[in-house]
Design an enzyme around this catalytic site. Structure first.
Site, PDB file in Angstrom:
ATOM      1  N   ASP A 279     -13.464  -4.297  -2.281  1.00 47.77           N
ATOM      2  CA  ASP A 279     -13.353  -4.151  -0.830  1.00 47.77           C
ATOM      3  C   ASP A 279     -14.689  -4.548  -0.210  1.00 47.77           C
ATOM      4  O   ASP A 279     -15.703  -3.877  -0.415  1.00 47.77           O
ATOM      5  CB  ASP A 279     -12.999  -2.711  -0.456  1.00 47.77           C
ATOM      6  CG  ASP A 279     -11.652  -2.284  -1.016  1.00 47.77           C
ATOM      7  OD1 ASP A 279     -10.798  -3.169  -1.243  1.00 47.77           O
ATOM      8  OD2 ASP A 279     -11.457  -1.074  -1.238  1.00 47.77           O
TER       9      ASP A 279
ATOM     10  N   ASP B 284       0.859  -1.185   0.000  1.00 45.22           N
ATOM     11  CA  ASP B 284       0.000   0.000   0.000  1.00 45.22           C
ATOM     12  C   ASP B 284       0.893   1.233   0.000  1.00 45.22           C
ATOM     13  O   ASP B 284       1.801   1.356   0.839  1.00 45.22           O
ATOM     14  CB  ASP B 284      -0.890   0.024   1.236  1.00 45.22           C
ATOM     15  CG  ASP B 284      -1.961  -1.054   1.210  1.00 45.22           C
ATOM     16  OD1 ASP B 284      -2.282  -1.554   0.115  1.00 45.22           O
ATOM     17  OD2 ASP B 284      -2.477  -1.398   2.290  1.00 45.22           O
TER      18      ASP B 284
END
Length: 258
Positions: free
Chosen positions: A130, A11
């Site tokens: 997600d 990330d």
């Protein structure tokens, strides 16, 4: 049988690799290129880079580090973050990315999936999803803008329905990011993975919850995922990729050994 894949996830925020818990409270892990090189050397099958605030900020992923990663490693890598057009995707691929992944932009404009698949081929197009399990309603719901705590919100999509929709539109691979499990190292959500596997005809990548080699084995053997993505256990060297692969091979998983 195709070999299963071990995929470290990096990330990226403000040019550095970060990691949070349940998509919140991010800490800085380190610089992008050295981490990418380390994982390639350790035997990762591919890497995934998420510019986690790009979509929420209304910008596309920074291309400068994409080129530096491409020059530093010799394994495939995928890039995600605010990709809203065929032109932006093409630039990232021209800088050396092997795949591009879209998440919130696909929710905002589902036709983008088809345009990308038509232009670059389905093998280049990954859709990240997600998903949050709501215990009160016993339902799995798709969320967007998850890179920014203040802007994260639920969509109208049930996870299984969105999985089928993105496949219909041309997604070549799906990464299922299970938000409840993210960063807690208690194992992948096998219930949800098995449910999604039943309706997913393209390669399915599990993401969120890996804390021990047994968790990877369960995802491969019980949910039949094609790849397992993890971050904190690799960043903090709790699990070594080479040792993980040997463990999986000894337990009957088809895997590329280092």
């Amino acid at each position: 049988m195709l070999a299963k894949r071990i995929i470290p996830c990096l990330d990226v925020r403000d040019g550095q690799v970060v990691k949070g818990v349940q998509f919140r409270h991010h800490e800085i892990i380190g610089d992008i290129v050295p981490l990418a090189r380390r994982y390639a050397d350790e035997g990762a099958d591919e890497l995934v880079f998420y510019d986690i605030t790009a979509s929420a900020d209304g910008r596309v992923v920074d291309k400068s580090w994409v080129a530096r990663v491409a020059a530093a490693i010799d394994i495939p890598f995928c890039v995600a973050g605010g990709i809203r057009s065929v032109k932006e995707a093409g630039l990232l691929l021209s800088y050396g990315a092997d795949k591009i992944s879209i998440n919130s932009p696909a929710l905002a404009e589902p036709t983008l999936i088809t345009r990308l698949a038509d232009r670059f081929g389905v093998q280049c197009v990954v859709v990240g999803i997600d998903t949050w399990h709501d215990a009160a309603s016993d339902s799995d719901r798709v969320y967007q803008f998850t890179g920014d705590e203040a802007r994260t919100r639920a969509t109208a999509w049930q996870t299984a329905d969105w999985v089928q929709e993105v496949q219909r539109r041309g997604a070549g691979e799906i990464v299922l990011n299970m938000m409840n499990q993210d960063g807690v190292r208690s194992g992948y959500d096998l219930r949800q993975l098995e449910q999604i596997r039943a309706v997913c005809r393209v390669p399915l990548i599990a993401s969120g919850g890996a804390g021990a080699p047994e968790h990877f084995l369960a995802a491969f053997s019980q949910a039949d995922v094609d790849g397992a993505l993890a971050a904190s256990v690799f960043h903090k060297q709790i699990i070594q990729i080479g040792e993980l692969k040997r463990y999986l091979a000894l337990n009957g998983v088809e895997i590329r050994l280092c």
